[in-house]
Design a protein around this motif. Structure first.
Motif, mmCIF file in Angstrom:
data_model
loop_
_atom_site.group_PDB
_atom_site.id
_atom_site.type_symbol
_atom_site.label_atom_id
_atom_site.label_comp_id
_atom_site.label_asym_id
_atom_site.label_seq_id
_atom_site.Cartn_x
_atom_site.Cartn_y
_atom_site.Cartn_z
ATOM 1 N N UNK A 1 -13.898 31.695 12.207
ATOM 2 C CA UNK A 1 -12.473 31.611 12.543
ATOM 3 C C UNK A 1 -11.714 31.086 11.326
ATOM 4 N N UNK A 2 -10.523 31.601 11.127
ATOM 5 C CA UNK A 2 -9.707 31.166 10.000
ATOM 6 C C UNK A 2 -9.238 29.729 10.218
ATOM 7 N N UNK A 3 -9.358 28.926 9.177
ATOM 8 C CA UNK A 3 -8.875 27.544 9.247
ATOM 9 C C UNK A 3 -7.363 27.538 9.085
ATOM 10 N N UNK A 4 -6.711 26.592 9.722
ATOM 11 C CA UNK A 4 -5.255 26.475 9.622
ATOM 12 C C UNK A 4 -4.886 24.997 9.584
ATOM 13 N N UNK B 1 -0.294 23.324 13.728
ATOM 14 C CA UNK B 1 -0.512 23.764 15.111
ATOM 15 C C UNK B 1 -0.238 25.251 15.291
ATOM 16 N N UNK B 2 0.821 25.751 14.692
ATOM 17 C CA UNK B 2 1.151 27.174 14.821
ATOM 18 C C UNK B 2 0.052 28.044 14.203
ATOM 19 N N UNK B 3 -0.450 27.633 13.061
ATOM 20 C CA UNK B 3 -1.535 28.374 12.415
ATOM 21 C C UNK B 3 -2.814 28.339 13.225
ATOM 22 N N UNK B 4 -3.130 27.175 13.820
ATOM 23 C CA UNK B 4 -4.331 27.068 14.658
ATOM 24 C C UNK B 4 -4.204 27.951 15.899
ATOM 25 N N UNK B 5 -3.018 27.986 16.486
ATOM 26 C CA UNK B 5 -2.799 28.838 17.663
ATOM 27 C C UNK B 5 -2.991 30.304 17.305
ATOM 28 N N UNK B 6 -2.472 30.718 16.152
ATOM 29 C CA UNK B 6 -2.622 32.119 15.725
ATOM 30 C C UNK B 6 -4.078 32.436 15.414
ATOM 31 N N UNK B 7 -4.775 31.512 14.755
ATOM 32 C CA UNK B 7 -6.185 31.715 14.443
ATOM 33 C C UNK B 7 -6.995 31.881 15.727
ATOM 34 N N UNK B 8 -6.696 31.059 16.735
ATOM 35 C CA UNK B 8 -7.390 31.157 18.014
ATOM 36 C C UNK B 8 -7.118 32.506 18.676
ATOM 37 N N UNK B 9 -5.861 32.930 18.723
ATOM 38 C CA UNK B 9 -5.529 34.245 19.317
ATOM 39 C C UNK B 9 -6.271 35.361 18.598
ATOM 40 N N UNK B 10 -6.239 35.330 17.270
ATOM 41 C CA UNK B 10 -6.922 36.373 16.492
ATOM 42 C C UNK B 10 -8.418 36.397 16.809
ATOM 43 N N UNK B 11 -9.041 35.222 16.836
ATOM 44 C CA UNK B 11 -10.474 35.150 17.117
ATOM 45 C C UNK B 11 -10.775 35.694 18.506
#
Length: 190
Positions: free
Chosen positions: A64-67, A70-80
């Motif tokens: 999973x992409x690190x961020x 909070x916005x980056x972590x949310x996007x990384x989670x959605x992408x994963x």
């Protein structure tokens, strides 16, 4: 407390799979998982991390992409998660994937964590709370575990319950309710 089984439904390459683990004893208390490259070892670990900790377990997932925010972590989670839905499931109109983790506590009682992610027809993770459901049952009677109706932060209540139930006391201290680095320390290679 030990993990008895992991059941995957439309999770990555697994349409339906169940992995059973032996109970520990005095002579055997470690489970090794081996296999050739590309046979699902990392996928199984990701399922355990995300099944137990939900989005907070993403820091344990190396793919999973690190961020930083909070916005980056949310996007990384959605992408994963959008990559986690089994491709055949999506083509056949099954718009969810699920992970069931079954543990056995020290009294021999089962604890089952069922975490399901829901997707749109185009394979996108549903926004907000509609994207994930969590059900926890305990004991042979399958007593539901959950926050009281008056709880203003159900996600926080579940996070605290899982922390108290599954993490050792030394690991829970000082983490401020976040698992992040504390949990990743449990799995870090020496």
């Amino acid at each position: 407390m030990h993990l008895r089984s992991v059941t995957l439904h439309d999770w990555k390459a697994y349409e339906a799979a169940r992995f059973d683990f032996p109970a520990p004893d005095d002579d055997r208390n470690v489970v090794l998982i081996g296999g050739q490259n590309g046979f699902g070892k990392t996928t199984l670990f990701e399922a355990i991390a995300l099944g137990l900790f939900g989005r907070d377990g993403l820091s344990l997932v190396t793919r999973a992409a690190a961020a930083a925010d909070e916005q980056g972590r949310a996007q990384s989670f959605r992408d994963f998660m959008e990559r986690a839905l089994n491709g055949r499931a999506l083509r056949q109109g099954r718009m969810r994937c699920r992970i069931d983790l079954t543990f056995e506590d020290d009294a021999g009682e089962p604890i089952v964590i069922e975490r399901t992610w829901h997707f749109t027809d185009s394979g996108r993770l549903r926004p907000g709370d509609g994207g994930e459901t969590l059900h926890i049952v305990k004991g042979l009677t399958r007593r539901a575990i959950g926050p009281p109706v008056s709880e203003s932060d159900p996600a926080g209540w579940y996070r605290d319950w899982i922390s108290r139930t599954f993490l050792p006391v030394w690991c829970r201290r000082g983490c401020g309710g976040k698992w992040g680095g504390v949990v990743s320390g449990l799995f870090r290679k020496p």
